[in-house]
Write an enzyme that holds these catalytic residues in place. Structure first.
Site, PDB file in Angstrom:
ATOM      1  N   TYR A 209       3.754  -1.580  -2.846  1.00  0.00           N
ATOM      2  CA  TYR A 209       4.335  -2.039  -1.817  1.00  0.00           C
ATOM      3  C   TYR A 209       5.214  -3.354  -1.447  1.00  0.00           C
ATOM      4  O   TYR A 209       5.601  -4.174  -2.765  1.00  0.00           O
ATOM      5  CB  TYR A 209       3.031  -2.697  -1.071  1.00  0.00           C
ATOM      6  CG  TYR A 209       3.110  -3.580   0.338  1.00  0.00           C
ATOM      7  CD1 TYR A 209       3.234  -2.704   1.341  1.00  0.00           C
ATOM      8  CD2 TYR A 209       2.921  -4.905   0.347  1.00  0.00           C
ATOM      9  CE1 TYR A 209       3.282  -3.709   2.928  1.00  0.00           C
ATOM     10  CE2 TYR A 209       3.518  -5.811   1.937  1.00  0.00           C
ATOM     11  CZ  TYR A 209       3.413  -5.140   2.891  1.00  0.00           C
ATOM     12  OH  TYR A 209       2.948  -4.974   3.921  1.00  0.00           O
TER      13      TYR A 209
ATOM     14  N   ASP B 179       7.664 -17.597   5.372  1.00  0.00           N
ATOM     15  CA  ASP B 179       8.258 -15.915   6.318  1.00  0.00           C
ATOM     16  C   ASP B 179       7.907 -16.068   7.487  1.00  0.00           C
ATOM     17  O   ASP B 179       6.846 -15.687   7.923  1.00  0.00           O
ATOM     18  CB  ASP B 179       6.567 -15.336   5.169  1.00  0.00           C
ATOM     19  CG  ASP B 179       6.158 -14.369   5.757  1.00  0.00           C
ATOM     20  OD1 ASP B 179       7.296 -13.379   6.167  1.00  0.00           O
ATOM     21  OD2 ASP B 179       4.837 -13.406   5.695  1.00  0.00           O
TER      22      ASP B 179
ATOM     23  N   ASP C 215       7.280  -3.987   4.439  1.00  0.00           N
ATOM     24  CA  ASP C 215       6.474  -4.693   5.507  1.00  0.00           C
ATOM     25  C   ASP C 215       7.968  -5.283   5.954  1.00  0.00           C
ATOM     26  O   ASP C 215       9.169  -5.830   5.976  1.00  0.00           O
ATOM     27  CB  ASP C 215       6.493  -5.852   4.946  1.00  0.00           C
ATOM     28  CG  ASP C 215       6.253  -7.445   5.825  1.00  0.00           C
ATOM     29  OD1 ASP C 215       5.297  -7.002   7.112  1.00  0.00           O
ATOM     30  OD2 ASP C 215       5.193  -8.239   5.445  1.00  0.00           O
TER      31      ASP C 215
ATOM     32  N   ASP D  65       7.710  -6.567   9.547  1.00  0.00           N
ATOM     33  CA  ASP D  65       7.999  -7.226  10.055  1.00  0.00           C
ATOM     34  C   ASP D  65       7.753  -7.573  11.838  1.00  0.00           C
ATOM     35  O   ASP D  65       6.696  -5.807  11.479  1.00  0.00           O
ATOM     36  CB  ASP D  65       9.160  -8.257  10.619  1.00  0.00           C
ATOM     37  CG  ASP D  65       8.635  -9.268   8.717  1.00  0.00           C
ATOM     38  OD1 ASP D  65       7.547  -9.501   8.259  1.00  0.00           O
ATOM     39  OD2 ASP D  65       9.687 -10.079   8.326  1.00  0.00           O
TER      40      ASP D  65
ATOM     41  N   HIS E  69       5.589  -0.812   7.952  1.00  0.00           N
ATOM     42  CA  HIS E  69       4.605  -1.715   9.513  1.00  0.00           C
ATOM     43  C   HIS E  69       5.371  -2.421   9.958  1.00  0.00           C
ATOM     44  O   HIS E  69       6.603  -2.995   9.288  1.00  0.00           O
ATOM     45  CB  HIS E  69       3.228  -1.409   8.600  1.00  0.00           C
ATOM     46  CG  HIS E  69       3.324  -2.965   7.581  1.00  0.00           C
ATOM     47  ND1 HIS E  69       3.218  -4.463   8.049  1.00  0.00           N
ATOM     48  CD2 HIS E  69       3.108  -3.118   6.833  1.00  0.00           C
ATOM     49  CE1 HIS E  69       3.828  -4.997   7.397  1.00  0.00           C
ATOM     50  NE2 HIS E  69       2.891  -4.851   6.069  1.00  0.00           N
TER      51      HIS E  69
ATOM     52  N   GLU F  63       4.217  -4.706  13.506  1.00  0.00           N
ATOM     53  CA  GLU F  63       3.270  -5.671  13.482  1.00  0.00           C
ATOM     54  C   GLU F  63       3.734  -5.858  15.630  1.00  0.00           C
ATOM     55  O   GLU F  63       5.054  -6.560  16.240  1.00  0.00           O
ATOM     56  CB  GLU F  63       2.726  -6.923  13.056  1.00  0.00           C
ATOM     57  CG  GLU F  63       4.497  -8.030  12.709  1.00  0.00           C
ATOM     58  CD  GLU F  63       4.406  -8.953  11.977  1.00  0.00           C
ATOM     59  OE1 GLU F  63       4.447  -8.648  10.589  1.00  0.00           O
ATOM     60  OE2 GLU F  63       5.131 -10.044  11.698  1.00  0.00           O
TER      61      GLU F  63
ATOM     62  N   CYS G 203       3.156 -15.710   8.725  1.00  0.00           N
ATOM     63  CA  CYS G 203       2.369 -15.300   8.196  1.00  0.00           C
ATOM     64  C   CYS G 203       0.965 -15.015   8.698  1.00  0.00           C
ATOM     65  O   CYS G 203       0.552 -15.819   9.396  1.00  0.00           O
ATOM     66  CB  CYS G 203       1.833 -16.082   6.843  1.00  0.00           C
ATOM     67  SG  CYS G 203       0.315 -15.327   5.606  1.00  0.00           S
TER      68      CYS G 203
ATOM     69  N   ARG H 200       0.698  -2.792  12.504  1.00  0.00           N
ATOM     70  CA  ARG H 200       0.070  -3.621  12.019  1.00  0.00           C
ATOM     71  C   ARG H 200      -0.281  -4.934  13.175  1.00  0.00           C
ATOM     72  O   ARG H 200       0.439  -4.978  14.211  1.00  0.00           O
ATOM     73  CB  ARG H 200       0.851  -4.673  11.157  1.00  0.00           C
ATOM     74  CG  ARG H 200       0.072  -5.910  11.076  1.00  0.00           C
ATOM     75  CD  ARG H 200       1.264  -6.310  10.240  1.00  0.00           C
ATOM     76  NE  ARG H 200       1.329  -8.134  10.196  1.00  0.00           N
ATOM     77  CZ  ARG H 200       1.276  -9.011   9.072  1.00  0.00           C
ATOM     78  NH1 ARG H 200       1.623  -8.585   7.768  1.00  0.00           N
ATOM     79  NH2 ARG H 200       0.874  -9.961   9.602  1.00  0.00           N
TER      80      ARG H 200
ATOM     81  N   GLU I  24      -4.553  -6.459  10.689  1.00  0.00           N
ATOM     82  CA  GLU I  24      -4.533  -8.127   9.667  1.00  0.00           C
ATOM     83  C   GLU I  24      -5.907  -9.195  10.145  1.00  0.00           C
ATOM     84  O   GLU I  24      -6.047  -9.281  10.845  1.00  0.00           O
ATOM     85  CB  GLU I  24      -2.778  -8.581  10.219  1.00  0.00           C
ATOM     86  CG  GLU I  24      -2.601  -9.983   9.517  1.00  0.00           C
ATOM     87  CD  GLU I  24      -2.528  -9.884   8.504  1.00  0.00           C
ATOM     88  OE1 GLU I  24      -3.408  -9.037   7.360  1.00  0.00           O
ATOM     89  OE2 GLU I  24      -1.765 -10.367   7.486  1.00  0.00           O
TER      90      GLU I  24
ATOM     91  N   ASN J 175      -5.204  -5.822   3.766  1.00  0.00           N
ATOM     92  CA  ASN J 175      -4.455  -6.970   2.672  1.00  0.00           C
ATOM     93  C   ASN J 175      -5.518  -7.902   2.287  1.00  0.00           C
ATOM     94  O   ASN J 175      -5.867  -8.340   2.804  1.00  0.00           O
ATOM     95  CB  ASN J 175      -3.785  -7.474   4.269  1.00  0.00           C
ATOM     96  CG  ASN J 175      -2.561  -8.113   3.880  1.00  0.00           C
ATOM     97  OD1 ASN J 175      -2.577  -8.675   2.761  1.00  0.00           O
ATOM     98  ND2 ASN J 175      -2.641  -9.144   4.491  1.00  0.00           N
TER      99      ASN J 175
END
Ligand SMILES: C[C@](O)(C(=O)O)[C@H](CC(=O)O)C(=O)O
Ligand SMILES: [Mg+2]
Length: 308
Positions: free
Chosen positions: A48, A62, A89, A91, A116, A118, A126, A161, A196, A218
């Site tokens: 990942y 983040d 990721d 975002d 992914h 989101e 986060c 996500r 998530e 996760n």
């Protein structure tokens, strides 16, 4: 040597087959290419590439400060040194739906097996912090639609996500919203769902029940989810588990204690038994393979020169 000999399209096909097998794929977060080699060496099923790690690596929080180029470049550096499929990721996809399509193509070009996207608003944060916000359903679905239309390799995995669960304080309402959004994201073409900030195994089971596509858990530390075992997650039908920031946390914990030891003891002698040895490092990066390659070239050149 130099990079994996397995081309990205084969890694993607293998990733799809592994997901279809129904066994839980364990994908720890690599904080650099070397740690990806370690993950492969230890026998994990995938790697990942975490946004939280990528930004922390640059000394940044983040909160959506990293750019598509930075993410694609780092993810590519990691993906190319491992035979395992790598999932990154991405975002919120780095912009509007058209940007999301471009994101997919650049990440495909970087050799990743999937990404992914989101449904948080920009600037994202986060997923395990309070005060997150998500975009409306239409915007969330458009991101996924654009990602699916943008990809060229049909085996490239587009995972959606949803952060909606943590945006509602009432957990029943939060789960109802998460289930609804997960279903719609899958209907919009998402190949997999990342729900998530699930608080319990029952919540993972509820998402499992709601969609036909693979789901991801996760297991980030210091977050909203308890740290369930791989067995527990497999038993409720989870298909992928990530430990996104864990290796960075472990390495940074060790680094911090090491620095304190220099200050306190004046040397690192007492820490040497905890260190990865030079021999093990060389084994992981296949130092010997490079030496024999180099020797082969050197010998070849000499004989070639003599003959001409
Ligand atoms: C999975 C995650 O998106 C990541 O960037 O690794 C983070 C992990 C974390 O901050 O602990 C997340 O939002 O859960
Ligand atoms: Mg992230």
């Amino acid at each position: 040597m130099l990079q994996s000999t397995i081309p990205p399209h084969e890694k993607r096909a293998a990733f799809r087959a592994a997901l279809a097998s129904g066994t839980l794929l364990r994908m720890p977060g690599a904080f650099n290419p070397l740690s990806a080699q370690l993950i492969q060496d230890k026998g994990f099923e995938g790697v990942y590439v975490s946004g939280a790690v990528l930004s922390a690596d640059l000394g940044l929080p983040d909160i959506g400060l990293t750019t598509l180029s930075e993410v694609a470049q780092r993810a590519g550096q990691i993906a190319r040194v491992t035979d395992l499929p790598a999932l990154v990721d991405a975002d919120t996809g780095f912009g509007e739906p058209m940007n999301v399509a471009r994101t997919v193509q650049l990440i495909e070009d970087a050799g990743l097996a999937g990404l992914h996207i989101e449904d948080q608003v920009n600037p994202k944060r986060c997923g395990h912090l309070d005060g997150k916000e998500v975009v409306d359903e239409n915007t969330a679905l458009k991101r996924i639609r654009a990602a699916v239309l943008g990809r060229r390799d049909p085996n490239f995995l587009v995972m959606a996500r949803t952060d909606i669960r943590g945006t509602l304080s009432d957990s029943t309402q939060g789960m109802r919203a998460a289930i609804d959004r997960a279903k719609k994201l899958a209907d919009a073409g998402a190949d997999a769902i990342f729900p998530e900030a699930m608080a319990s195994l029952e919540e993972f089971a509820a998402i499992r029940e709601a969609v036909d596509v693979p789901i991801l858990a996760n297991m980030t530390e210091f977050g909203k989810s308890e740290l369930f075992t791989t067995r527990q997650l497999a038993d409720v039908g989870v298909n992928i588990v990530i430990f996104p920031v864990s290796l960075l946390r472990l390495a940074m914990g060790a680094a911090e204690r090491g620095l304190e030891t220099i200050l306190a003891e004046g040397s690192l002698t007492s820490k040497v038994p905890e260190m990865q040895t030079r021999a093990r490092l060389y084994e992981l990066i296949d130092y010997a393979g490079y030496s024999s390659f180099d020797e082969g070239i050197f010998t070849f050149d000499l004989s070639h020169n003599r003959d001409s």
